[in-house]
Design a protein around this motif. Structure first.
Motif, PDB file in Angstrom:
ATOM      1  N   VAL A   1       0.851  -1.183   0.000  1.00 50.43           N
ATOM      2  CA  VAL A   1       0.000   0.000   0.000  1.00 50.43           C
ATOM      3  C   VAL A   1       0.892   1.239   0.000  1.00 50.43           C
ATOM      4  N   PRO A   2       0.745   2.102  -1.000  1.00 43.27           N
ATOM      5  CA  PRO A   2       1.612   3.279  -1.076  1.00 43.27           C
ATOM      6  C   PRO A   2       1.253   4.336  -0.034  1.00 43.27           C
ATOM      7  N   MET A   3       2.280   5.050   0.408  1.00 43.38           N
ATOM      8  CA  MET A   3       2.053   6.190   1.285  1.00 43.38           C
ATOM      9  C   MET A   3       1.881   7.419   0.402  1.00 43.38           C
ATOM     10  N   THR A   4       0.850   8.173   0.669  1.00 40.19           N
ATOM     11  CA  THR A   4       0.547   9.374  -0.087  1.00 40.19           C
ATOM     12  C   THR A   4       1.637  10.426   0.121  1.00 40.19           C
ATOM     13  N   ALA A   5       1.965  11.127  -0.937  1.00 42.79           N
ATOM     14  CA  ALA A   5       2.914  12.238  -0.840  1.00 42.79           C
ATOM     15  C   ALA A   5       2.270  13.398  -0.083  1.00 42.79           C
ATOM     16  N   HIS A   6       3.098  14.158   0.613  1.00 40.32           N
ATOM     17  CA  HIS A   6       2.628  15.319   1.378  1.00 40.32           C
ATOM     18  C   HIS A   6       3.472  16.540   1.016  1.00 40.32           C
ATOM     19  N   PRO A   7       3.354  17.003  -0.234  1.00 43.40           N
ATOM     20  CA  PRO A   7       4.189  18.125  -0.684  1.00 43.40           C
ATOM     21  C   PRO A   7       3.850  19.451  -0.018  1.00 43.40           C
ATOM     22  N   GLN A   8       2.746  19.499   0.715  1.00 42.28           N
ATOM     23  CA  GLN A   8       2.383  20.734   1.413  1.00 42.28           C
ATOM     24  C   GLN A   8       3.298  21.014   2.597  1.00 42.28           C
ATOM     25  N   HIS A   9       4.050  19.995   3.026  1.00 39.74           N
ATOM     26  CA  HIS A   9       4.978  20.184   4.139  1.00 39.74           C
ATOM     27  C   HIS A   9       6.355  20.587   3.624  1.00 39.74           C
ATOM     28  N   SER A  10       6.964  21.525   4.307  1.00 40.61           N
ATOM     29  CA  SER A  10       8.328  21.922   3.958  1.00 40.61           C
ATOM     30  C   SER A  10       9.302  20.855   4.456  1.00 40.61           C
ATOM     31  N   GLN A  11      10.522  20.922   4.006  1.00 36.80           N
ATOM     32  CA  GLN A  11      11.553  20.000   4.484  1.00 36.80           C
ATOM     33  C   GLN A  11      11.701  20.114   5.997  1.00 36.80           C
ATOM     34  N   GLU A  12      11.695  21.336   6.504  1.00 34.44           N
ATOM     35  CA  GLU A  12      11.838  21.561   7.943  1.00 34.44           C
ATOM     36  C   GLU A  12      10.676  20.930   8.725  1.00 34.44           C
ATOM     37  N   GLU A  13       9.457  21.111   8.238  1.00 32.63           N
ATOM     38  CA  GLU A  13       8.304  20.503   8.918  1.00 32.63           C
ATOM     39  C   GLU A  13       8.398  18.980   8.904  1.00 32.63           C
ATOM     40  N   ALA A  14       8.743  18.415   7.748  1.00 34.30           N
ATOM     41  CA  ALA A  14       8.855  16.960   7.645  1.00 34.30           C
ATOM     42  C   ALA A  14       9.962  16.432   8.558  1.00 34.30           C
ATOM     43  N   GLU A  15      11.039  17.173   8.698  1.00 36.92           N
ATOM     44  CA  GLU A  15      12.110  16.761   9.611  1.00 36.92           C
ATOM     45  C   GLU A  15      11.639  16.813  11.064  1.00 36.92           C
ATOM     46  N   GLN A  16      10.842  17.797  11.413  1.00 36.81           N
ATOM     47  CA  GLN A  16      10.294  17.865  12.764  1.00 36.81           C
ATOM     48  C   GLN A  16       9.391  16.660  13.026  1.00 36.81           C
ATOM     49  N   MET A  17       8.595  16.279  12.040  1.00 33.58           N
ATOM     50  CA  MET A  17       7.729  15.110  12.162  1.00 33.58           C
ATOM     51  C   MET A  17       8.581  13.852  12.354  1.00 33.58           C
ATOM     52  N   ALA A  18       9.638  13.733  11.566  1.00 30.36           N
ATOM     53  CA  ALA A  18      10.521  12.570  11.661  1.00 30.36           C
ATOM     54  C   ALA A  18      11.205  12.517  13.027  1.00 30.36           C
ATOM     55  N   ARG A  19      11.621  13.656  13.548  1.00 31.60           N
ATOM     56  CA  ARG A  19      12.240  13.684  14.884  1.00 31.60           C
ATOM     57  C   ARG A  19      11.279  13.169  15.952  1.00 31.60           C
ATOM     58  N   TYR A  20      10.035  13.600  15.855  1.00 34.62           N
ATOM     59  CA  TYR A  20       9.047  13.102  16.814  1.00 34.62           C
ATOM     60  C   TYR A  20       8.893  11.582  16.681  1.00 34.62           C
ATOM     61  N   ILE A  21       8.734  11.106  15.468  1.00 32.79           N
ATOM     62  CA  ILE A  21       8.546   9.665  15.231  1.00 32.79           C
ATOM     63  C   ILE A  21       9.723   8.880  15.804  1.00 32.79           C
ATOM     64  N   LEU A  22      10.945   9.314  15.504  1.00 34.65           N
ATOM     65  CA  LEU A  22      12.132   8.579  15.984  1.00 34.65           C
ATOM     66  C   LEU A  22      12.271   8.664  17.504  1.00 34.65           C
ATOM     67  N   SER A  23      11.709   9.699  18.114  1.00 38.43           N
ATOM     68  CA  SER A  23      11.791   9.814  19.579  1.00 38.43           C
ATOM     69  C   SER A  23      10.967   8.741  20.286  1.00 38.43           C
ATOM     70  N   LEU A  24      10.101   8.063  19.555  1.00 39.49           N
ATOM     71  CA  LEU A  24       9.236   7.046  20.152  1.00 39.49           C
ATOM     72  C   LEU A  24       9.950   5.724  20.412  1.00 39.49           C
ATOM     73  N   ASN A  25      11.185   5.587  19.951  1.00 39.81           N
ATOM     74  CA  ASN A  25      11.948   4.365  20.221  1.00 39.81           C
ATOM     75  C   ASN A  25      12.475   4.455  21.646  1.00 39.81           C
ATOM     76  N   THR A  26      11.871   3.705  22.530  1.00 40.49           N
ATOM     77  CA  THR A  26      12.250   3.745  23.934  1.00 40.49           C
ATOM     78  C   THR A  26      13.353   2.762  24.269  1.00 40.49           C
ATOM     79  N   SER A  27      13.810   1.997  23.283  1.00 40.81           N
ATOM     80  CA  SER A  27      14.861   1.002  23.551  1.00 40.81           C
ATOM     81  C   SER A  27      16.253   1.601  23.467  1.00 40.81           C
ATOM     82  N   ASN A  28      16.366   2.877  23.096  1.00 32.47           N
ATOM     83  CA  ASN A  28      17.692   3.515  23.025  1.00 32.47           C
ATOM     84  C   ASN A  28      18.148   3.952  24.381  1.00 32.47           C
TER      85      ASN A  28
END
Length: 127
Positions: A100-127
């Motif tokens: 199943v493809p993930m929809t593109a989200h071109p409305q987000h800037s690179q900076e916004e997408a990086e902030q989203m990615a930082r939040y997602i990666l912060s959810l790894n509690t095994s580090n």
């Protein structure tokens, strides 16, 4: 084949949907609920909560796509991964987590997408 076409069309319509009655700042249950440790993570969490990401992802539960926790456990938390995931958020993609493809989200800037990615990666509690 018809079922796959229907599924893809349904996902497209869901991801392109408008306001579902939520007010700005409201958060659907189970979405972007983990505490953020930094301002950038908090901003990423808010961007996710106010986006159409919530149609396919939750923090700790698979919906259509992987949970954010699964993503965090798959990738190391570093600048290279943040840039990679930001690119996936903006450009979309398929094949990493299934067909199943993930929809593109071109409305987000690179900076916004990086902030989203930082939040997602912060959810790894095994580090």
């Amino acid at each position: 084949m018809k079922q796959l076409a229907f599924l893809v069309l349904s996902l497209f319509l869901i991801s392109c949907g408008g306001n579902d009655g939520r007010q700005e700042g409201d958060r659907p249950e189970g979405i972007a609920t983990q505490p953020a440790e930094t301002d950038l993570q908090a901003q990423g969490r808010q961007l996710i909560a106010n986006s159409d990401c919530v149609a396919c992802h939750k923090d700790n539960e698979r919906v259509i796509g992987p949970s954010y926790t699964e993503v965090a456990q798959k990738y190391p938390n570093n600048d290279s991964t943040i840039a990679y995931l930001a690119g996936k958020i903006i450009q979309g993609g398929s094949g990493v987590w299934g067909s199943v493809p993930m929809t593109a989200h071109p409305q987000h800037s690179q900076e916004e997408a990086e902030q989203m990615a930082r939040y997602i990666l912060s959810l790894n509690t095994s580090n």
